[in-house]
Write a protein that holds these residues in place. Structure first.
Motif, PDB file in Angstrom:
ATOM      1  N   ARG A 178       0.837  -1.200   0.000  1.00  0.00           N
ATOM      2  CA  ARG A 178       0.000   0.000   0.000  1.00  0.00           C
ATOM      3  C   ARG A 178       0.867   1.243   0.000  1.00  0.00           C
ATOM      4  NH1 ARG A 178      -3.437   2.822  -2.204  1.00  0.00           N
ATOM      5  NH2 ARG A 178      -4.661   4.265  -0.908  1.00  0.00           N
ATOM      6  N   ALA A 179       1.937   1.249   0.797  1.00  0.00           N
ATOM      7  CA  ALA A 179       2.866   2.379   0.778  1.00  0.00           C
ATOM      8  C   ALA A 179       3.455   2.564  -0.618  1.00  0.00           C
ATOM      9  CB  ALA A 179       3.974   2.159   1.801  1.00  0.00           C
ATOM     10  N   LEU A 206       4.079  18.816  -3.878  1.00  0.00           N
ATOM     11  CA  LEU A 206       3.076  18.015  -4.574  1.00  0.00           C
ATOM     12  C   LEU A 206       3.174  16.549  -4.158  1.00  0.00           C
ATOM     13  CD1 LEU A 206       0.908  17.536  -6.735  1.00  0.00           C
ATOM     14  CD2 LEU A 206       2.758  17.405  -8.431  1.00  0.00           C
ATOM     15  N   ILE A 207       4.390  16.039  -4.113  1.00  0.00           N
ATOM     16  CA  ILE A 207       4.590  14.634  -3.726  1.00  0.00           C
ATOM     17  C   ILE A 207       4.036  14.388  -2.324  1.00  0.00           C
ATOM     18  CG2 ILE A 207       6.369  12.946  -3.084  1.00  0.00           C
ATOM     19  CD1 ILE A 207       8.064  14.207  -5.369  1.00  0.00           C
ATOM     20  N   GLU A 208       4.383  15.256  -1.402  1.00  0.00           N
ATOM     21  CA  GLU A 208       3.977  15.022  -0.018  1.00  0.00           C
ATOM     22  C   GLU A 208       2.495  15.299   0.192  1.00  0.00           C
ATOM     23  OE1 GLU A 208       6.938  16.750   2.569  1.00  0.00           O
ATOM     24  OE2 GLU A 208       8.523  15.530   1.626  1.00  0.00           O
ATOM     25  N   ARG A 213      -2.845  12.939   1.337  1.00  0.00           N
ATOM     26  CA  ARG A 213      -4.245  12.752   0.958  1.00  0.00           C
ATOM     27  C   ARG A 213      -4.622  11.268   0.915  1.00  0.00           C
ATOM     28  NH1 ARG A 213      -5.428  12.431  -4.979  1.00  0.00           N
ATOM     29  NH2 ARG A 213      -7.298  13.637  -4.542  1.00  0.00           N
ATOM     30  N   ARG A 214      -3.631  10.400   0.912  1.00  0.00           N
ATOM     31  CA  ARG A 214      -3.886   8.954   0.948  1.00  0.00           C
ATOM     32  C   ARG A 214      -3.641   8.369   2.343  1.00  0.00           C
ATOM     33  NH1 ARG A 214      -7.075   8.961  -3.225  1.00  0.00           N
ATOM     34  NH2 ARG A 214      -6.041   9.170  -5.251  1.00  0.00           N
ATOM     35  N   GLY A 215      -3.509   9.237   3.350  1.00  0.00           N
ATOM     36  CA  GLY A 215      -3.351   8.750   4.714  1.00  0.00           C
ATOM     37  C   GLY A 215      -1.945   8.315   5.064  1.00  0.00           C
ATOM     38  N   ALA A 216      -0.958   8.776   4.298  1.00  0.00           N
ATOM     39  CA  ALA A 216       0.442   8.411   4.540  1.00  0.00           C
ATOM     40  C   ALA A 216       1.235   9.666   4.901  1.00  0.00           C
ATOM     41  CB  ALA A 216       1.037   7.738   3.305  1.00  0.00           C
ATOM     42  N   ALA A 254       6.580   7.016   0.653  1.00  0.00           N
ATOM     43  CA  ALA A 254       5.533   7.184   1.658  1.00  0.00           C
ATOM     44  C   ALA A 254       5.693   6.151   2.764  1.00  0.00           C
ATOM     45  CB  ALA A 254       4.152   7.028   1.015  1.00  0.00           C
ATOM     46  N   GLU A 255       5.269   6.543   3.962  1.00  0.00           N
ATOM     47  CA  GLU A 255       5.138   5.604   5.070  1.00  0.00           C
ATOM     48  C   GLU A 255       3.653   5.449   5.378  1.00  0.00           C
ATOM     49  OE1 GLU A 255       5.843   5.895   9.764  1.00  0.00           O
ATOM     50  OE2 GLU A 255       7.727   5.865   8.625  1.00  0.00           O
ATOM     51  N   PHE A 256       3.178   4.208   5.351  1.00  0.00           N
ATOM     52  CA  PHE A 256       1.760   3.925   5.585  1.00  0.00           C
ATOM     53  C   PHE A 256       1.627   2.950   6.754  1.00  0.00           C
ATOM     54  CE2 PHE A 256      -2.151   1.473   4.794  1.00  0.00           C
ATOM     55  CZ  PHE A 256      -3.075   2.517   4.777  1.00  0.00           C
ATOM     56  N   GLN A 257       0.975   3.412   7.800  1.00  0.00           N
ATOM     57  CA  GLN A 257       0.764   2.607   9.008  1.00  0.00           C
ATOM     58  C   GLN A 257       2.059   1.938   9.481  1.00  0.00           C
ATOM     59  OE1 GLN A 257      -2.700   0.047   8.741  1.00  0.00           O
ATOM     60  NE2 GLN A 257      -3.957   1.702   7.907  1.00  0.00           N
TER      61      GLN A 257
END
Length: 446
Positions: A178-179, A206-208, A213-216, A254-257
């Motif tokens: 997901r990340a 823009l990247i960040e 916006r995707r929760g990361a 990105a870091e996701f959860q």
């Protein structure tokens, strides 16, 4: 998931042992403000507890093997900083067998250590806690005639934890995937949007934005280097104006959860590679693809890196950036003028994730469940002694690769990297933007 990991950690501990694992503290940014809090990866891996100033005590043979020391509830402070789990929440929500206020830790430390042969603890991370534990062990030694027995061995928790973290479970792989999806989307958006005249920080923003916006969140400080800035490996100023004809190197993840991705792409902001840019790029791309193709269980980390060295050195000779016998150039490490880093690293909760790269002096072999990056690069600095046409060109291409029982799976294939693919992608983006602008003009005539 965390309870399974905690159970496995306890299973691997020695008899008559106890582990002390500390969470992260808040870090001052300036005066009385702090950086956004991120939990220590080892602590979060075992506990799932995401508040600062917490300590886990793990003692498999105890009546209550898993204890958390946490900040107590405090209505006044919670008004300012948000709710705390407190002692009750540590048990009810996070599964601790027992919990106490963090202020009680030192008072209970002798009880925690008494009679244990081995203490699992990572020295050198929290110096204040190091000192408290060392002083308590010394104090206990002085009480030996009273039957007070401190641990006689201190073992790094990483001996167990980092080997566990190196091999990812299915649930962990899903989070990394997901990340990677979020990161790939952000890179595509940057490739669409980047233009001569913009500043690097606009692309970074823009990247960040796409991450958030995707929760990361960003897994590390994004590198957005245009032109000769791309030849600086860890460039992070991101404040230069992007010029016509520049290559733009973006290394962002990105870091996701709690799990990271890590992608690098290099592309021409004008939409087309010029000849020297394309020549350097294709050498790096072919090396990257060849190394990815090698990824499978049983192949060593050094084998992958050495293959990248062979292919990049061969390419440097072909371009005239190095002269001489290929084997001699490799033996003398002449390539390090242009390729000065390793091929990649482990990926997981930390972007440069934990785990040994060498075991008993031998390069570690890949195993199913490992996730690695494959990121060769060539960097011809402006002041480098090299052909003028190649000076100021930096190229790195990076993908995240899962080692599977059958071979491998690229988790970051969603971002273009073939030359024609990149040029076509940018061209389509410019056509779409032009069409949208015309539609907007026609819909709003003056």
């Amino acid at each position: 998931m965390k309870r399974e990991q905690l159970t496995e950690f306890m299973r691997r501990m020695e008899p008559r042992s106890v582990a002390i694992v500390a969470g992260a503290r808040e870090v001052t940014r300036s005066n009385d403000t702090h950086y956004r809090f991120r939990q220590d990866s080892d602590f979060y891996y075992l506990t799932g507890f995401d508040e600062p100033e917490a300590i886990a005590v793990i003692s498999p043979e105890a009546e209550k093997p898993y204890t958390l020391f946490v900040r107590p509830r405090d209505p006044e402070k919670e008004t300012w900083d948000g709710p705390r789990a407190g002692v009750e929440g540590a048990i009810e929500r996070y599964g601790a067998d027992a919990a106490f206020p963090i202020g009680d830790f030192c008072m209970k430390l002798q009880e925690i250590l008494q009679g244990k042969r081995t203490l699992y603890y990572r020295l050198g991370t929290d110096h204040e806690l190091d000192q408290k534990i060392i002083e308590e062990i010394a104090r206990m030694r002085a009480l030996g005639r009273r039957g007070v027995i401190p641990p006689h061995t201190i073992t790094d928790t990483g001996v167990i934890l980092h080997e566990m973290r190196l091999i990812k479970s299915e649930s962990e792989i899903a989070l990394i995937e997901r990340a990677a999806e979020i990161t790939a989307e952000a890179h595509r958006e940057a490739m669409r949007a980047a233009r001569p005249g913009m500043h690097e920080y606009e692309v970074e923003a823009l990247i960040e934005y796409m991450f958030r916006r995707r929760g990361a969140t960003p897994a590390y400080t994004s590198i957005v280097g245009s032109g000769e800035n791309a030849t600086v490996l860890h460039y992070s100023a991101n404040n230069a104006a992007i010029r016509e004809g520049d290559l733009l190197l973006i290394d962002a993840g990105a870091e996701f959860q709690g799990y990271a991705a890590d992608i690098t792409r290099t592309f021409p902001v004008s939409g087309r590679f010029n000849r020297p840019q394309r020549e350097i790029y294709e050498v790096v791309l072919e090396a990257q693809k060849a190394c990815i193709a090698m990824v499978r269980p049983g192949v060593s980390i050094d084998e992958l890196h050495n293959r990248s060295v062979e292919l990049l050195t061969e390419g440097l000779v072909h371009l005239g950036l190095l002269q001489g016998d290929l084997n001699e150039l490799i033996e003398k490490e002449a390539y390090k003028k242009f390729y000065m880093h390793r091929l990649g690293h482990y990926l997981g909760m930390d972007v440069h994730d934990v785990g040994l790269y060498y075991v008993d002096g031998e390069s570690r072999k890949l195993e199913p469940g490992m996730v690695i990056t494959v990121e060769p690069g060539l960097y011809v600095a402006r002041n480098q002694e090299a052909k003028e046409e190649y000076r100021g060109i930096g190229v790195r291409i990076e993908d995240d690769v899962l080692v599977t029982a059958e071979g491998h799976r690229v988790l970051t294939a969603g971002v273009p990297k073939e030359v024609e693919e990149i040029e076509q992608f940018i061209a389509r983006a410019r056509v779409e933007e032009s069409s949208l602008n015309r539609s907007s003009f026609n819909a709003n005539p003056s």
